[in-house]
Design a protein around this motif. Structure first.
Motif, PDB file in Angstrom:
ATOM      1  N   GLY A 140     -87.597  12.744   0.995  1.00  0.00           N
ATOM      2  CA  GLY A 140     -86.389  13.559   0.976  1.00  0.00           C
ATOM      3  C   GLY A 140     -86.588  14.947   1.555  1.00  0.00           C
ATOM      4  O   GLY A 140     -85.739  15.444   2.309  1.00  0.00           O
ATOM      5  N   LEU A 141     -87.710  15.575   1.233  1.00  0.00           N
ATOM      6  CA  LEU A 141     -87.974  16.916   1.754  1.00  0.00           C
ATOM      7  C   LEU A 141     -88.139  16.889   3.273  1.00  0.00           C
ATOM      8  O   LEU A 141     -87.690  17.813   3.965  1.00  0.00           O
ATOM      9  CB  LEU A 141     -89.223  17.499   1.099  1.00  0.00           C
ATOM     10  CG  LEU A 141     -89.631  18.900   1.572  1.00  0.00           C
ATOM     11  CD1 LEU A 141     -88.530  19.919   1.267  1.00  0.00           C
ATOM     12  CD2 LEU A 141     -90.954  19.331   0.935  1.00  0.00           C
ATOM     13  N   GLU A 142     -88.758  15.848   3.797  1.00  0.00           N
ATOM     14  CA  GLU A 142     -88.936  15.725   5.251  1.00  0.00           C
ATOM     15  C   GLU A 142     -87.590  15.620   5.949  1.00  0.00           C
ATOM     16  O   GLU A 142     -87.360  16.250   6.986  1.00  0.00           O
ATOM     17  CB  GLU A 142     -89.815  14.514   5.547  1.00  0.00           C
ATOM     18  CG  GLU A 142     -91.248  14.663   5.040  1.00  0.00           C
ATOM     19  CD  GLU A 142     -92.005  13.354   4.989  1.00  0.00           C
ATOM     20  OE1 GLU A 142     -93.224  13.389   4.696  1.00  0.00           O
ATOM     21  OE2 GLU A 142     -91.394  12.279   5.231  1.00  0.00           O
ATOM     22  N   VAL A 143     -86.700  14.798   5.399  1.00  0.00           N
ATOM     23  CA  VAL A 143     -85.356  14.665   5.975  1.00  0.00           C
ATOM     24  C   VAL A 143     -84.622  16.000   5.895  1.00  0.00           C
ATOM     25  O   VAL A 143     -83.978  16.441   6.864  1.00  0.00           O
ATOM     26  CB  VAL A 143     -84.559  13.568   5.238  1.00  0.00           C
ATOM     27  CG1 VAL A 143     -83.110  13.551   5.715  1.00  0.00           C
ATOM     28  CG2 VAL A 143     -85.207  12.210   5.447  1.00  0.00           C
ATOM     29  N   GLN A 144     -84.738  16.681   4.766  1.00  0.00           N
ATOM     30  CA  GLN A 144     -84.070  17.968   4.583  1.00  0.00           C
ATOM     31  C   GLN A 144     -84.556  19.007   5.593  1.00  0.00           C
ATOM     32  O   GLN A 144     -83.750  19.753   6.166  1.00  0.00           O
ATOM     33  CB  GLN A 144     -84.323  18.469   3.162  1.00  0.00           C
ATOM     34  CG  GLN A 144     -83.741  19.838   2.865  1.00  0.00           C
ATOM     35  CD  GLN A 144     -84.093  20.307   1.459  1.00  0.00           C
ATOM     36  OE1 GLN A 144     -84.182  19.520   0.529  1.00  0.00           O
ATOM     37  NE2 GLN A 144     -84.320  21.601   1.305  1.00  0.00           N
ATOM     38  N   GLU A 145     -85.856  19.060   5.829  1.00  0.00           N
ATOM     39  CA  GLU A 145     -86.412  20.072   6.720  1.00  0.00           C
ATOM     40  C   GLU A 145     -86.198  19.748   8.198  1.00  0.00           C
ATOM     41  O   GLU A 145     -86.095  20.659   9.028  1.00  0.00           O
ATOM     42  CB  GLU A 145     -87.910  20.240   6.448  1.00  0.00           C
ATOM     43  CG  GLU A 145     -88.239  20.793   5.071  1.00  0.00           C
ATOM     44  CD  GLU A 145     -87.753  22.212   4.878  1.00  0.00           C
ATOM     45  OE1 GLU A 145     -87.501  22.906   5.877  1.00  0.00           O
ATOM     46  OE2 GLU A 145     -87.616  22.636   3.713  1.00  0.00           O
ATOM     47  N   CYS A 146     -86.105  18.457   8.518  1.00  0.00           N
ATOM     48  CA  CYS A 146     -86.011  18.068   9.928  1.00  0.00           C
ATOM     49  C   CYS A 146     -84.576  17.856  10.403  1.00  0.00           C
ATOM     50  O   CYS A 146     -84.293  17.961  11.595  1.00  0.00           O
ATOM     51  CB  CYS A 146     -86.819  16.780  10.152  1.00  0.00           C
ATOM     52  SG  CYS A 146     -87.449  16.590  11.832  1.00  0.00           S
ATOM     53  N   SER A 147     -83.667  17.564   9.489  1.00  0.00           N
ATOM     54  CA  SER A 147     -82.284  17.280   9.872  1.00  0.00           C
ATOM     55  C   SER A 147     -81.624  18.376  10.704  1.00  0.00           C
ATOM     56  O   SER A 147     -80.804  18.068  11.581  1.00  0.00           O
ATOM     57  CB  SER A 147     -81.443  16.995   8.628  1.00  0.00           C
ATOM     58  OG  SER A 147     -81.773  15.759   8.054  1.00  0.00           O
ATOM     59  N   PRO A 148     -81.911  19.671  10.470  1.00  0.00           N
ATOM     60  CA  PRO A 148     -81.267  20.690  11.302  1.00  0.00           C
ATOM     61  C   PRO A 148     -81.500  20.499  12.802  1.00  0.00           C
ATOM     62  O   PRO A 148     -80.636  20.850  13.607  1.00  0.00           O
ATOM     63  CB  PRO A 148     -81.903  21.997  10.799  1.00  0.00           C
ATOM     64  CG  PRO A 148     -82.205  21.715   9.365  1.00  0.00           C
ATOM     65  CD  PRO A 148     -82.662  20.288   9.342  1.00  0.00           C
ATOM     66  N   PHE A 149     -82.650  19.953  13.189  1.00  0.00           N
ATOM     67  CA  PHE A 149     -82.875  19.684  14.613  1.00  0.00           C
ATOM     68  C   PHE A 149     -81.877  18.643  15.119  1.00  0.00           C
ATOM     69  O   PHE A 149     -81.304  18.786  16.206  1.00  0.00           O
ATOM     70  CB  PHE A 149     -84.304  19.182  14.844  1.00  0.00           C
ATOM     71  CG  PHE A 149     -85.349  20.248  14.723  1.00  0.00           C
ATOM     72  CD1 PHE A 149     -85.421  21.275  15.656  1.00  0.00           C
ATOM     73  CD2 PHE A 149     -86.267  20.239  13.689  1.00  0.00           C
ATOM     74  CE1 PHE A 149     -86.386  22.270  15.564  1.00  0.00           C
ATOM     75  CE2 PHE A 149     -87.239  21.220  13.578  1.00  0.00           C
ATOM     76  CZ  PHE A 149     -87.292  22.242  14.519  1.00  0.00           C
ATOM     77  N   HIS A 151     -78.893  17.853  13.815  1.00  0.00           N
ATOM     78  CA  HIS A 151     -77.543  18.416  13.833  1.00  0.00           C
ATOM     79  C   HIS A 151     -77.355  19.339  15.041  1.00  0.00           C
ATOM     80  O   HIS A 151     -76.291  19.332  15.677  1.00  0.00           O
ATOM     81  CB  HIS A 151     -77.279  19.182  12.534  1.00  0.00           C
ATOM     82  CG  HIS A 151     -77.293  18.317  11.312  1.00  0.00           C
ATOM     83  ND1 HIS A 151     -76.605  17.128  11.226  1.00  0.00           N
ATOM     84  CD2 HIS A 151     -77.920  18.463  10.118  1.00  0.00           C
ATOM     85  CE1 HIS A 151     -76.797  16.584  10.033  1.00  0.00           C
ATOM     86  NE2 HIS A 151     -77.597  17.366   9.357  1.00  0.00           N
ATOM     87  N   ALA A 152     -78.387  20.098  15.373  1.00  0.00           N
ATOM     88  CA  ALA A 152     -78.304  20.986  16.536  1.00  0.00           C
ATOM     89  C   ALA A 152     -78.223  20.184  17.831  1.00  0.00           C
ATOM     90  O   ALA A 152     -77.494  20.564  18.766  1.00  0.00           O
ATOM     91  CB  ALA A 152     -79.503  21.930  16.572  1.00  0.00           C
ATOM     92  N   GLN A 153     -78.962  19.077  17.918  1.00  0.00           N
ATOM     93  CA  GLN A 153     -78.867  18.218  19.100  1.00  0.00           C
ATOM     94  C   GLN A 153     -77.446  17.698  19.286  1.00  0.00           C
ATOM     95  O   GLN A 153     -76.912  17.691  20.404  1.00  0.00           O
ATOM     96  CB  GLN A 153     -79.843  17.035  18.974  1.00  0.00           C
ATOM     97  CG  GLN A 153     -81.300  17.393  19.193  1.00  0.00           C
ATOM     98  CD  GLN A 153     -82.215  16.227  18.871  1.00  0.00           C
ATOM     99  OE1 GLN A 153     -82.267  15.758  17.733  1.00  0.00           O
ATOM    100  NE2 GLN A 153     -82.952  15.753  19.866  1.00  0.00           N
ATOM    101  N   ILE A 154     -76.842  17.266  18.202  1.00  0.00           N
ATOM    102  CA  ILE A 154     -75.472  16.748  18.287  1.00  0.00           C
ATOM    103  C   ILE A 154     -74.514  17.853  18.719  1.00  0.00           C
ATOM    104  O   ILE A 154     -73.628  17.629  19.556  1.00  0.00           O
ATOM    105  CB  ILE A 154     -75.048  16.137  16.936  1.00  0.00           C
ATOM    106  CG1 ILE A 154     -75.907  14.902  16.618  1.00  0.00           C
ATOM    107  CG2 ILE A 154     -73.563  15.762  16.951  1.00  0.00           C
ATOM    108  CD1 ILE A 154     -75.711  14.336  15.231  1.00  0.00           C
TER     109      ILE A 154
END
Length: 228
Positions: A140-149, A151-154
């Motif tokens: 869960g922490l990995e998804v939380q920390e990496c998801s902003p990349f 979202h920014a790509q989209i």
């Protein structure tokens, strides 16, 4: 190239999917057609994506940076209408720095051909940019920390449709705890800007459970119907 790809897929027991005259998605692409033999050319061409990719390559937000080989940022067209999202890089992706290579990548390529697309015309990325050790599920922490990349790509690419492949991709994009079975088969909206989003199975799952290919075909047809 066409003969080599067709032979490779036949060896794996896969079928090229394509809208055919019978509507069953099982006919072969014509040799020389735009979708036959398309190759991935990478997707970091714009200044915004270049800057974001550079940040991802130096990211140390979670412990995965200690074990990764290469950061797998994403690839495809920066002007893509379709944005495909997987879960995390595997061993071969970790070596090459490119998402969806190997057997799962070959199947994804066949899926794209089935709806008249090529890898160079879409954008492909994962929720995680670094490989979890031994291909374990993302934490869960990995998804939380990496998801902003992601979202920014989209935001930078501004696609017209998003296809989430696999449970972790679907849950991360929809901020949902529902199962894949509950999420697929219907139209969703991506929470940041209300883009249409469709959930389907991950190609790696289809390699293990080929009976699910029919449901995936239905999901792709649904996604295509949502394009404006």
């Amino acid at each position: 190239m066409m003969d080599r790809q067709a032979s490779y897929l036949r060896e794996m027991g896969l079928v090229r999917w394509r809208f055919g005259s019978g509507g069953n998605g099982l006919s072969e692409p014509e040799p020389g057609s735009p979708e036959s033999g398309a190759q991935d050319r990478g997707g970091d061409e714009t200044p915004g994506l270049l800057s974001l990719a550079e940040k991802a390559r130096h990211c140390e937000r979670c412990e995965l940076h200690r074990t990764r080989g290469k950061v797998v940022f994403g690839s495809g067209s920066p002007g893509a209408r379709w944005f495909f999202v997987g879960e995390a890089p595997g061993a071969e992706e970790d070596k090459q720095g490119v998402p969806f290579v190997g057997r799962a990548g070959a199947l994804l390529h066949a899926m794209l051909l089935g709806i008249g697309l090529s890898r160079e015309s879409v954008y492909i990325a994962n929720v995680l940019k670094c490989r979890p050790p031994n291909n374990r599920d993302p934490f869960g922490l990995e998804v939380q920390e990496c998801s902003p990349f992601l979202h920014a790509q989209i935001e930078l690419i501004q696609p017209q449709i998003i296809v989430a492949m696999g449970r972790f991709a679907a849950q991360a994009l929809l901020n949902s705890a529902e199962s894949l079975g509950q999420l697929r088969g219907k139209a969703h909206q991506y929470r940041l800007n209300q883009l249409p989003l469709v959930v389907t199975y991950h190609p790696a799952y289809l390699l293990r459970s080929p009976a699910a290919k029919g449901k995936t075909w239905e999901d792709l047809v649904l996604a295509q119907s949502l394009l404006t």
